[in-house]
Every structure is written in C-alpha cells, then in structure tokens.
Write an enzyme that holds these catalytic residues in place. Structure first.
Site, PDB file in Angstrom:
ATOM      1  CG  HIS A 206      -1.825   1.094   1.433  1.00 25.02           C
ATOM      2  ND1 HIS A 206      -3.193   0.942   1.435  1.00 25.02           N
ATOM      3  CD2 HIS A 206      -1.605   2.413   1.634  1.00 25.02           C
ATOM      4  CE1 HIS A 206      -3.767   2.117   1.629  1.00 25.02           C
ATOM      5  NE2 HIS A 206      -2.831   3.030   1.759  1.00 25.02           N
ATOM      6  CG  HIS A 208      -0.268   7.138   0.855  1.00 26.20           C
ATOM      7  ND1 HIS A 208      -1.280   7.984   1.210  1.00 26.20           N
ATOM      8  CD2 HIS A 208      -0.635   5.909   1.316  1.00 26.20           C
ATOM      9  CE1 HIS A 208      -2.217   7.307   1.876  1.00 26.20           C
ATOM     10  NE2 HIS A 208      -1.843   6.051   1.955  1.00 26.20           N
ATOM     11  CB  CYS A 239      -3.526   9.143   6.477  1.00 25.14           C
ATOM     12  SG  CYS A 239      -3.769   8.723   8.208  1.00 25.14           S
TER      13      CYS A 239
END
Lengths: 298, 298
Positions: A206, A208, A239
């Site tokens: 995952h 970003h 986030c």
C-alpha cells in the site's frame, strides 16, 4: 528478474479515498462509483468503514453501502477500527473485514488512542472469532516504513508485527507506507523479507504518492515477488492523522504501468476512467493523476 | 542487486524546461536561476539553445547566457540543432555542445524537418570537427522508446542509432523517453543493453513524468547500471513538438529518491528549492512536484 505475470488490485478509493472528503458524498454517488469500479474489473475493494460517524461523518452510511453490495461475489471489505465497528460490520452481513494497527506507537495513539500493543491485544481475540465464522480478515499495517511523528520505523519492528498478525490467523496483510516516504530500496528490502518469512498470508503493498515514488516502490515490490497492490481510483485519499500524507497511488496509473509491463490486472482503463468521472464532481480537489489527465485531454 | 553509489544529475531546466514557456523569461532571471542551480551542487547543465530565435524566441539570449557562464569549470552545455547553431555556439566559446536526433523519422521531421538519416549525415562531420577541437559532445536521442506519431520504437533501432553516434565520437548519449511512455521493464531492457554494448560513452537517461513512471524508470535504469540522469528543476518542460509530453522528471524528486537510497548526487535540496523559487514566478503553470510542494507547505 522475473516479475509476476498477474497482479490483484485492491481498490481503496471508496473508503481510504473518500474518508478525507469534508463534504458528505451522497450515498447513491458512492454506490454508483463502487458499481462502476466493479464493472471496470475490480474484484477486491474497501467499500466503507464502520468508524464512529462522530469522528468520520463521511462514513455514516456504511451499513447502506454494505447492503447494496451484499449479494455479489466480489471481496467487499469494510474497515472496522475496534470491537464495536466489527460488531456493526457483522450485523450487516460483512464477509471481509479489515482491521488496522500502526507499527508506530505515536501514530497508533493519535489514530485510535491506543498503543500498538493495546491494539494487538484487543484485536487478537476478535480475529480468532472472525476466523471461526469464516470471515476474511485483512490487517492493515500503517507506518510500516516511516511515521510522521517518530521518523524511520525499524524494519524488524514491522516484520515482527506482521508475523504476529500472521500467527493470529489473518488472511491478508496490507503493508502501508502511510506517509509516502519509503524509497524503492526500502520497499524491496521489506517486501522480500516478508515474502520469504510469511508464505501463508496474502501480502499486499500500500503506497502513497506523496513524494512521487509510489510507482517506483511498486516496481521494487514486484521485483520482491509482491503481486497485490492497494490503490485508489483518481489517487483519492491520504490520511487524516498523517500530516502531508495526501494521495494514495492512483489505480489508473498502477494499472497502466502493470499492463504496460505485461502484468495482467483484469481492469479495463476506459471503464475505470468512467468510475473516476462519477466521483470527480464530489471531490474537493482536482484529480491530477497521469493517466486520468491524459484520458480527459484527448 | 547492486545500485551505483553515486549519480550525476544533468540539469536541463534552463534549456529543456524554459524553451516551452511562451512569455520571455528575462535574461537576468535565467542567470540567477542557473547560478543558484550551480550553488545547489549541479555540475553539468544544459544552459540554453542556439536554435533560431524565430522558432524559439525564448532562447534568443543564448549568447548572453553562455557569456555569463564562460569563466567557471562546470560543464555548461548548449544545444545546437544544426551547423548554424553549432557555429554560433562556438563563436561564444562553448566547450560542450549537445546535438539531437529522433530515432523516429516522423518525429525528427516534425522537429527539424529532416529525416533521421539526413540528420545523422549532417551531424557526423560536425561531431568530428568538434572533437578535433576538444569540445565535449553530447548526443540527445529523442523518441528512444515511443514516438507520438509512430508509436513504439523498435529497441534495435534505438541501439543502432546510439552505436552510430558512439562510433562518430560523441562523449555522451542522452537517451530520452520524450513522451514519458516507457515502462520500467523497457527502461531496464534498453539501458542494460546499451550499458553492455557501449562502454566507451557516458550514458544518460532522460525521462518525462507524463504517466508518473519517471522515478520507476530511473530506478530500473539504476538497476541496469545507469548513473547519469537528465532532470529539470521544478519539473519544468516538455517538448513543443511532442503532444502530451509535459513535464521532465523533477530534479528535486530524483535527488530526493537517490539520496534516500544512499546514492550521492552532491546536490543540496534546500539550495535547489531556492533555485526553483527564483524561476517559479516566471513559469506559466504551478510547480507541483512532490518535494517542492512539501518543502513549500512547511
């Protein structure tokens, strides 16, 4: 260097992407977005989150979202931050639940007001119960590389937490570079070790794109044998508890790169663009991912 | 996987970056930009271009730019598209000249109204003359992977052109993904072969971030042993003759990634940000590279 020939995209836009949007996105828009994502070929997706509507009002329609999606065979994942969330998720008939913990204590405390250890001790019996009723359990490991408050996270701490989760019986580990700070060499190093040491769980990366390294990190993870990637259509998200963590890596940019390297994702880019078109008017910022911009410029 | 421990950044912002700006950037701003880039640690740079001021009015001050930079020991490169440009460059005392050719015939014709073959035949005696007087010669190979008009370029065609240039005596080959379409596997494949087959020339990779794959391509090129990268401060640039080719990969994002992997560039990011601050007000679009945005958000 042998790369995987297929990869699975876990779309997180409807949950991770939308949770940061301040203006409430109408439930029917969310559902159309989700429906079109499925039409584009997405088979695993974080649909919504059973967090407190007080903290994240955007997710107050979680039960409705789950209901609309309850009759298909896709892996419809919902996030649940604690026992209460898990209970709400189960009441609506969820078959796949994501829990999360930050490797960083400071991050975990800011996020859910518990130490990492307290979270683990709360989650272990929950995971056991979920597995006893055949619910798919995904563990999201936040701040696996860097923490906005603590800086660099020791690789062995992340590996230890992943192992503990694997031993507790989870099906999948989503290992996250929450603030988009990992370098490709770090991605390769961590994922190589996890791949070797945890053959029994599904391993998902995952990333970003905060510092534009997401695709490089995905390429490095592919070289480490990883073939599952969390991505967000339109690059939505970030986030709320991680300063500067704007932007999940965009599904369309990842799919484009993977397909261009001969790695099948089963996702049709033209249909994916249509999904982004559905959600784009509800999003507070302009969608500026590479593939989407090019598709719209045509 | 052993990556290089050092890398050279060839800054192309003042030339490749600015040539697309429609409003003329005052010469003293350009010179301040160049000066600050050098202060940040850049040692090789494309300063300007001796193209026809009729075609690219932005570069009409080429001679002035060269003059200001003539007394230092940096590798101050100027681009010259033809014999006339080379002569103008030599008159101002240039010690490093870049010539260019597109692997794609269609691209080369659109760009300089000659076939690739015609360009090569014109350039070979020029290169011989330049080498006879000890001028550093850099050959920029456009459309080395894809062409906006012809699509995929055969790898063997790019390799053949690179070999021909190497045999003609150039010091450096800057191999460019002009429209930002190469995938990391293609970057690795081409650069591995070039590195093996052309040990006698400096090999530089030139990527655009059009589809967000530039850093992934650079990582793949590093794995192929490449340690020289063309980059543009602020991600300025593109190509006026290549539709959709907006955005050279940003120097600051490349430096950040390289340094984070322990690969020394000799460039100080804080000083580099100051260089971008100098040029930013003269640029028609917002600078949205990862590192620069984060630095400015602080």
């Amino acid at each position: 260097m042998v790369l995987p020939t297929k990869a699975v995209i876990i779309e997180v836009g409807p949950r991770d992407g939308l949770q940061n949007e301040k203006s409430f996105v109408p439930t029917d828009i969310k559902n159309k977005f989700i429906e079109q994502l499925k039409s584009s070929g997405v088979t695993e997706m974080e649909l919504t989150s059973f967090v407190s509507p007080k903290w994240v009002p955007q997710m107050q329609d979680a039960a409705e979202i789950v209901l609309v999606n309850s009759s298909d065979t896709y892996r419809n994942i919902v996030l649940a931050p604690n026992r209460k969330g898990v209970e709400r998720a189960l009441e609506t008939g969820c078959k796949a639940i994501a829990v999360f913990v930050g490797v960083s204590n400071s991050f975990n405390k800011k996020n859910i007001n518990k130490t990492t250890r307290e979270s683990m001790e709360e989650l272990k019996p929950i995971i056991a119960e979920l597995k006893a009723t055949n619910v798919f359990v995904r563990a999201c490991i936040s701040t696996s590389f860097y923490c906005p408050f603590e800086g660099k996270i020791a690789e062995e701490d992340t590996i230890a937490l992943c192992k503990e989760f694997a031993q507790s019986g989870v099906d999948e580990l989503s290992v996250a570079d929450t603030i988009g700070m990992a370098a490709p060499t770090e991605s390769f190093s961590l994922f190589s070790k996890l791949k070797k040491q945890l053959p029994e769980v599904l391993l998902t990366a995952h990333f970003h794109d905060t510092r534009k390294m997401a695709l490089a990190n995905i390429y490095a993870a592919l070289e480490a044998g990883i073939d599952r990637f969390d991505t967000s259509a339109g690059g939505l998200g970030g986030c709320p508890f991680a300063p500067g963590a704007t932007g999940n890596v965009a599904t369309e940019d990842v799919v484009y790169m993977l397909e261009r390297m001969g790695i099948e994702t089963g996702i049709h880019l033209d249909e994916l663009v249509k999904a982004i078109d559905i959600i784009a008017p509800s999003i507070s910022r302009k969608i500026e991912t590479g593939y989407y911009q090019l598709a719209k410029a045509k």
